[in-house]
Write a protein that holds these residues in place. Sequence first.
Motif, mmCIF file in Angstrom:
data_model
loop_
_atom_site.group_PDB
_atom_site.id
_atom_site.type_symbol
_atom_site.label_atom_id
_atom_site.label_comp_id
_atom_site.label_asym_id
_atom_site.label_seq_id
_atom_site.Cartn_x
_atom_site.Cartn_y
_atom_site.Cartn_z
ATOM 1 N N ALA A 13 -68.711 -19.443 -44.196
ATOM 2 C CA ALA A 13 -67.313 -19.018 -44.224
ATOM 3 C C ALA A 13 -66.775 -18.452 -45.736
ATOM 4 N N HIS A 14 -67.277 -19.371 -46.416
ATOM 5 C CA HIS A 14 -67.440 -19.648 -48.376
ATOM 6 C C HIS A 14 -67.566 -18.025 -48.717
ATOM 7 N N GLU A 15 -69.577 -17.996 -48.162
ATOM 8 C CA GLU A 15 -70.502 -17.087 -48.945
ATOM 9 C C GLU A 15 -70.403 -16.176 -48.071
ATOM 10 N N PRO A 16 -70.030 -14.924 -47.368
ATOM 11 C CA PRO A 16 -70.700 -13.951 -45.487
ATOM 12 C C PRO A 16 -71.283 -13.549 -46.275
ATOM 13 N N HIS A 17 -72.111 -12.680 -47.243
ATOM 14 C CA HIS A 17 -72.994 -12.123 -47.216
ATOM 15 C C HIS A 17 -74.445 -13.337 -47.845
ATOM 16 N N LEU A 18 -74.549 -14.277 -47.516
ATOM 17 C CA LEU A 18 -75.549 -15.428 -48.000
ATOM 18 C C LEU A 18 -76.211 -15.017 -46.897
ATOM 19 N N LYS A 19 -77.601 -15.215 -46.594
ATOM 20 C CA LYS A 19 -78.599 -14.701 -45.882
ATOM 21 C C LYS A 19 -78.499 -16.807 -45.412
ATOM 22 N N PRO A 20 -78.780 -16.724 -43.745
ATOM 23 C CA PRO A 20 -78.716 -18.263 -43.148
ATOM 24 C C PRO A 20 -79.956 -18.768 -43.519
ATOM 25 N N ILE A 21 -80.291 -19.027 -44.255
ATOM 26 C CA ILE A 21 -81.375 -19.946 -45.253
ATOM 27 C C ILE A 21 -81.244 -21.735 -45.735
ATOM 28 N N MET A 22 -80.132 -21.706 -45.417
ATOM 29 C CA MET A 22 -79.698 -22.778 -46.043
ATOM 30 C C MET A 22 -78.969 -23.728 -45.265
ATOM 31 N N ALA A 23 -79.358 -25.002 -45.899
ATOM 32 C CA ALA A 23 -79.187 -25.937 -45.130
ATOM 33 C C ALA A 23 -78.024 -26.618 -44.797
ATOM 34 N N GLY A 24 -77.170 -26.355 -45.952
ATOM 35 C CA GLY A 24 -76.219 -26.870 -45.991
ATOM 36 C C GLY A 24 -75.729 -26.410 -48.062
ATOM 37 N N ALA A 25 -74.782 -26.610 -48.451
ATOM 38 C CA ALA A 25 -74.471 -27.022 -49.588
ATOM 39 C C ALA A 25 -72.812 -27.544 -50.199
ATOM 40 N N ILE A 26 -72.992 -27.936 -51.467
ATOM 41 C CA ILE A 26 -71.912 -29.625 -51.529
ATOM 42 C C ILE A 26 -71.572 -27.782 -53.248
ATOM 43 N N HIS A 27 -69.434 -27.661 -52.360
ATOM 44 C CA HIS A 27 -68.575 -26.708 -52.892
ATOM 45 C C HIS A 27 -67.864 -27.727 -54.408
ATOM 46 N N TRP A 28 -68.620 -28.023 -55.677
ATOM 47 C CA TRP A 28 -67.689 -28.527 -56.519
ATOM 48 C C TRP A 28 -66.155 -27.914 -56.824
ATOM 49 N N LEU A 29 -65.383 -29.254 -56.632
ATOM 50 C CA LEU A 29 -64.265 -28.143 -56.624
ATOM 51 C C LEU A 29 -63.398 -27.978 -58.700
ATOM 52 N N ASP A 30 -64.247 -28.713 -59.198
ATOM 53 C CA ASP A 30 -63.892 -29.306 -60.724
ATOM 54 C C ASP A 30 -63.929 -28.046 -62.086
ATOM 55 N N PRO A 31 -65.384 -27.602 -61.553
ATOM 56 C CA PRO A 31 -65.933 -26.583 -63.017
ATOM 57 C C PRO A 31 -64.428 -25.667 -62.611
ATOM 58 N N VAL A 32 -64.454 -24.481 -63.525
ATOM 59 C CA VAL A 32 -64.090 -23.337 -63.904
ATOM 60 C C VAL A 32 -65.077 -22.641 -64.489
ATOM 61 N N THR A 33 -65.152 -21.295 -63.596
ATOM 62 C CA THR A 33 -66.781 -20.654 -63.967
ATOM 63 C C THR A 33 -65.915 -18.839 -64.559
ATOM 64 N N VAL A 34 -66.343 -17.973 -65.124
ATOM 65 C CA VAL A 34 -65.692 -17.004 -65.723
ATOM 66 C C VAL A 34 -66.464 -15.385 -65.538
ATOM 67 N N SER A 35 -65.601 -14.470 -65.773
ATOM 68 C CA SER A 35 -66.436 -12.696 -65.222
ATOM 69 C C SER A 35 -66.759 -12.755 -66.593
ATOM 70 N N ASP A 36 -66.991 -13.431 -67.478
ATOM 71 C CA ASP A 36 -68.050 -12.256 -68.449
ATOM 72 C C ASP A 36 -68.001 -13.500 -69.784
ATOM 73 N N PRO A 37 -69.230 -13.649 -70.507
ATOM 74 C CA PRO A 37 -69.269 -15.499 -71.164
ATOM 75 C C PRO A 37 -68.928 -14.663 -72.394
ATOM 76 N N GLY A 38 -68.904 -13.244 -72.745
ATOM 77 C CA GLY A 38 -69.448 -12.845 -74.197
ATOM 78 C C GLY A 38 -68.306 -12.773 -74.323
ATOM 79 N N ALA A 39 -67.130 -12.191 -73.518
ATOM 80 C CA ALA A 39 -65.954 -11.585 -73.922
ATOM 81 C C ALA A 39 -65.479 -12.699 -73.755
ATOM 82 N N VAL A 40 -65.596 -13.982 -73.583
ATOM 83 C CA VAL A 40 -64.401 -15.076 -73.187
ATOM 84 C C VAL A 40 -64.626 -15.136 -74.817
#
Length: 415
Positions: A175-202
Amino acid sequence: MKADVVVLGAGIVGVSIALHLQAKGRDVVLLDRREPGLETSFGNAGLIERSSVIPYAFPRDIRLLLSYALNRRTDVSYQPLFLPQIATWLARYWWHSSPKRLAQATAHMLPMIERSVLEHDELAQAAGITHLFRRTGWIECLRSQRWLTRAVADAERLESYGLRYRILDQQGLAAHEPHLKPIMAGAIHWLDPVTVSDPGAVVRGYAALFVKRGGRLLRGDALTLRQCENTWKTSTDAGLLQTNNAVIALGPWSVDVLKPLGYRIPMAVKRGYHQHFRVNERSMLTHPVVDVEHGFVLSPMTNGIRLTTGVELAPRDAHASPVQLDKARAKAAQMISLGEPVEANPWMGARPCLPDMLPVIGPAFRHRGLWMAFGHAHHGFTLGPVTGRLIADLMTGEDTGFDATPYRLQRYGSL
């Protein structure tokens, strides 16, 4: 030319130091041989790792160590002829990774990790680049039930740090990432981290803010740094620069400047690679996803899906090797249908690492007016802004808000 401070290194750490010293009224020159953010700060996975409160320790599991010894894994690879050169460092790293010492390192790093997102937020807002930041967290993917069970147990042990996460089964991950192939047993979604789309641009955005506020950004060779009585002199493309203070924020190249001054820094590097792949209708991602078992990250970036590898143990300046990235790309193709590579050649960088998993931040003990800020290992992009504030507080004699003595080079004795 004269200034109060020269900051050597225009990566995320150096740029952040320059901004915070500037905010305290210091006349600062930021010096680098290249444009800001083109070295280690450029090549990371774009994670501000608020949830990574436990440093990356040397594995203690004998079965895992044996698998590393075979040199067939994706997360860690090594050049066999290089191992004797860093055997002592690896032994110290292993020693510092005992449960008791790892707990100490965790306690020492926690005040910086806890402030990492807030410090980035302050600079991003001032620089007008908040559009590069995403507040959707990141996802750790586990291929086997055994690894998922272990990851859930690890997450539960971190609840005392106030971290937020969700456990995702196969359907939840889809549901979170529909384009991932179904090979994973599951996942942990960490909510506190922030991500960026271009570290060099930051980094470039922060550097532009520094210049906009009146700072000087110059080209030059940090190896020309010399102490002359009570001042420091550095050659730049604009002429000779004289300052009262110098800050070494050169990441894996810091040792090159400090060795002629008599400092022997117990640093090694963990090299890493990245390459972008074009996004197609079958490879879209909305979160960075980590393959925990194979140690690589797939991050949605401005230039495509960035595949970032784990650790390669090799000389800092040795030629790039395709081995680790090729392995990671093969494993990534099992997760998602990657498009064609964007770049003809992968990017390679080096993470500066100390054996006790702490950076070096603080004054030099042999030279007045010399300061150090490097060795952040896997967390350089995360900790750049908070390191900038810490160095600025230390240099101006202000309250740092937490004990900064564990970061000083003196912890290794009179090297």
